[in-house]
Write a protein that holds these residues in place. Structure first.
Motif, PDB file in Angstrom:
ATOM      1  N   GLY A   9     -50.481   4.440 -39.531  1.00  0.00           N
ATOM      2  CA  GLY A   9     -50.898   3.142 -40.030  1.00  0.00           C
ATOM      3  C   GLY A   9     -52.158   2.659 -39.353  1.00  0.00           C
ATOM      4  N   PRO A  10     -52.723   1.588 -39.862  1.00  0.00           N
ATOM      5  CA  PRO A  10     -53.932   1.014 -39.269  1.00  0.00           C
ATOM      6  C   PRO A  10     -53.602   0.309 -37.960  1.00  0.00           C
ATOM      7  CG  PRO A  10     -53.161  -0.362 -41.053  1.00  0.00           C
ATOM      8  CD  PRO A  10     -52.273   0.847 -41.043  1.00  0.00           C
ATOM      9  N   GLY A  11     -54.616   0.133 -37.136  1.00  0.00           N
ATOM     10  CA  GLY A  11     -54.404  -0.554 -35.868  1.00  0.00           C
ATOM     11  C   GLY A  11     -55.598  -0.427 -34.970  1.00  0.00           C
ATOM     12  N   ALA A  12     -55.345  -0.483 -33.664  1.00  0.00           N
ATOM     13  CA  ALA A  12     -56.403  -0.366 -32.665  1.00  0.00           C
ATOM     14  C   ALA A  12     -55.781   0.148 -31.377  1.00  0.00           C
ATOM     15  CB  ALA A  12     -57.086  -1.711 -32.435  1.00  0.00           C
ATOM     16  N   ALA A  13     -56.633   0.531 -30.450  1.00  0.00           N
ATOM     17  CA  ALA A  13     -56.166   1.038 -29.161  1.00  0.00           C
ATOM     18  C   ALA A  13     -56.944   0.370 -28.039  1.00  0.00           C
ATOM     19  CB  ALA A  13     -56.341   2.552 -29.105  1.00  0.00           C
ATOM     20  N   VAL A  14     -56.364   0.439 -26.840  1.00  0.00           N
ATOM     21  CA  VAL A  14     -56.970  -0.159 -25.658  1.00  0.00           C
ATOM     22  C   VAL A  14     -56.866   0.849 -24.520  1.00  0.00           C
ATOM     23  CG1 VAL A  14     -56.838  -2.073 -24.011  1.00  0.00           C
ATOM     24  CG2 VAL A  14     -56.282  -2.470 -26.414  1.00  0.00           C
ATOM     25  N   THR A  15     -57.957   1.089 -23.822  1.00  0.00           N
ATOM     26  CA  THR A  15     -57.928   1.963 -22.645  1.00  0.00           C
ATOM     27  C   THR A  15     -57.925   1.107 -21.385  1.00  0.00           C
ATOM     28  OG1 THR A  15     -60.336   2.144 -22.527  1.00  0.00           O
ATOM     29  CG2 THR A  15     -59.185   3.809 -23.819  1.00  0.00           C
ATOM     30  N   SER A  16     -57.193   1.569 -20.370  1.00  0.00           N
ATOM     31  CA  SER A  16     -57.070   0.803 -19.144  1.00  0.00           C
ATOM     32  C   SER A  16     -56.339   1.622 -18.094  1.00  0.00           C
ATOM     33  CB  SER A  16     -56.280  -0.473 -19.425  1.00  0.00           C
ATOM     34  OG  SER A  16     -56.020  -1.187 -18.244  1.00  0.00           O
ATOM     35  N   THR A  17     -56.276   1.115 -16.896  1.00  0.00           N
ATOM     36  CA  THR A  17     -55.454   1.718 -15.856  1.00  0.00           C
ATOM     37  C   THR A  17     -54.249   0.826 -15.549  1.00  0.00           C
ATOM     38  OG1 THR A  17     -56.846   0.708 -14.179  1.00  0.00           O
ATOM     39  CG2 THR A  17     -57.354   2.993 -14.789  1.00  0.00           C
ATOM     40  N   SER A  18     -53.972  -0.126 -16.420  1.00  0.00           N
ATOM     41  CA  SER A  18     -52.817  -0.999 -16.252  1.00  0.00           C
ATOM     42  C   SER A  18     -51.534  -0.179 -16.370  1.00  0.00           C
ATOM     43  CB  SER A  18     -52.847  -2.088 -17.332  1.00  0.00           C
ATOM     44  OG  SER A  18     -51.707  -2.900 -17.238  1.00  0.00           O
ATOM     45  N   ASN A  19     -50.470  -0.650 -15.772  1.00  0.00           N
ATOM     46  CA  ASN A  19     -49.185   0.055 -15.802  1.00  0.00           C
ATOM     47  C   ASN A  19     -48.139  -0.630 -16.678  1.00  0.00           C
ATOM     48  OD1 ASN A  19     -49.911   2.163 -13.987  1.00  0.00           O
ATOM     49  ND2 ASN A  19     -49.716   0.719 -12.300  1.00  0.00           N
ATOM     50  N   PRO A  37     -51.079  -5.650 -26.515  1.00  0.00           N
ATOM     51  CA  PRO A  37     -49.996  -5.354 -25.584  1.00  0.00           C
ATOM     52  C   PRO A  37     -50.464  -4.807 -24.235  1.00  0.00           C
ATOM     53  CG  PRO A  37     -50.202  -3.588 -27.165  1.00  0.00           C
ATOM     54  CD  PRO A  37     -51.220  -4.627 -27.547  1.00  0.00           C
ATOM     55  N   PHE A  38     -51.790  -4.667 -24.067  1.00  0.00           N
ATOM     56  CA  PHE A  38     -52.321  -3.929 -22.926  1.00  0.00           C
ATOM     57  C   PHE A  38     -53.708  -4.478 -22.613  1.00  0.00           C
ATOM     58  CE2 PHE A  38     -53.735   0.432 -21.345  1.00  0.00           C
ATOM     59  CZ  PHE A  38     -52.734   0.580 -20.392  1.00  0.00           C
ATOM     60  N   SER A  39     -54.020  -4.669 -21.356  1.00  0.00           N
ATOM     61  CA  SER A  39     -55.347  -5.163 -20.965  1.00  0.00           C
ATOM     62  C   SER A  39     -56.317  -4.007 -20.811  1.00  0.00           C
ATOM     63  CB  SER A  39     -55.269  -5.917 -19.637  1.00  0.00           C
ATOM     64  OG  SER A  39     -54.505  -7.081 -19.783  1.00  0.00           O
ATOM     65  N   GLY A  40     -57.548  -4.210 -21.275  1.00  0.00           N
ATOM     66  CA  GLY A  40     -58.563  -3.186 -21.093  1.00  0.00           C
ATOM     67  C   GLY A  40     -59.636  -3.216 -22.148  1.00  0.00           C
ATOM     68  N   GLN A  41     -60.264  -2.064 -22.384  1.00  0.00           N
ATOM     69  CA  GLN A  41     -61.356  -1.933 -23.344  1.00  0.00           C
ATOM     70  C   GLN A  41     -60.810  -1.480 -24.699  1.00  0.00           C
ATOM     71  OE1 GLN A  41     -64.548   0.601 -22.070  1.00  0.00           O
ATOM     72  NE2 GLN A  41     -65.662   0.369 -23.993  1.00  0.00           N
ATOM     73  N   VAL A  42     -61.208  -2.181 -25.753  1.00  0.00           N
ATOM     74  CA  VAL A  42     -60.760  -1.876 -27.113  1.00  0.00           C
ATOM     75  C   VAL A  42     -61.534  -0.673 -27.650  1.00  0.00           C
ATOM     76  CG1 VAL A  42     -60.540  -2.766 -29.475  1.00  0.00           C
ATOM     77  CG2 VAL A  42     -60.219  -4.303 -27.519  1.00  0.00           C
ATOM     78  N   VAL A  43     -60.787   0.243 -28.285  1.00  0.00           N
ATOM     79  CA  VAL A  43     -61.399   1.409 -28.935  1.00  0.00           C
ATOM     80  C   VAL A  43     -60.760   1.595 -30.310  1.00  0.00           C
ATOM     81  CG1 VAL A  43     -61.998   2.635 -26.811  1.00  0.00           C
ATOM     82  CG2 VAL A  43     -59.791   3.038 -27.860  1.00  0.00           C
TER      83      VAL A  43
END
Length: 172
Positions: free
Chosen positions: A50-60, A28-34
């Motif tokens: 729950g399980p999942g993943a996250a993404v870091t970015s400066t997107s709005n 749902p978000f562009s950037g680096q996966v963490v």
């Protein structure tokens, strides 16, 4: 490095040996996966959402990872619970501890019961302002009903583009 969390044994490093179906959930978000374990939100970090993943970015902009409907929007617009047409339920949340901001700089584009298409805007944030307030620019996607799955494997890509690249591969 992705690790299996005892709280969420569904999150795997590799595809299971046997499964009947495989689905991909777009990011749902562009950037680096963490990994969720590296986020600063204790509910996500410890696997309680729950399980999942996250993404870091400066997107709005946070966009829909699939076609579906809105189950719930947080009162402060920083998180949304959505459901795909096949029944997958997800929570998408921006930032770590954001409650103290009282919804400032978050704007949800939808309300409970609304339907949406893949890549449609779910909500927007002012990432620069939030960063100045000490809020991390991370967007987490977790599976709320992962118990129906055999397992989930996060992407191995280092960087992802919203609504283009898969974030999670789900196995039934």
């Amino acid at each position: 490095m992705w690790t299996t969390n005892p709280v969420n044994a569904k999150q795997l490093q590799y595809a299971p040996d046997t499964f009947s179906k495989q689905f991909e959930t777009l990011t749902p978000f562009s950037g680096q996966v963490v990994p969720l374990a590296q986020t600063d939100d204790p509910f996500f970090k410890n696997g309680y959402m729950g399980p999942g993943a996250a993404v870091t970015s400066t997107s709005n902009t946070i966009v829909a990872p699939f076609v579906g409907k809105v189950l719930n929007v947080s009162p402060l617009d920083y998180a949304i619970d959505i459901q795909s047409k096949v029944g997958l339920k997800c929570r998408i949340k921006y930032g770590g501890d954001t409650c103290h901001l009282h919804g400032a700089q978050f704007k949800c584009a939808l309300k409970r019961g609304d339907t949406f298409n893949v890549s449609q805007t779910l909500f927007t944030v002012n990432s620069a302002w939030l960063k100045q307030q000490g809020v991390s620019n991370v967007c987490a996607l977790t599976l709320l009903n992962a118990n129906a799955l055999i397992g989930i494997v996060p992407t191995r890509q280092k960087f992802v583009d919203a609504a283009t690249d898969p974030l999670l591969t789900l196995y039934l």
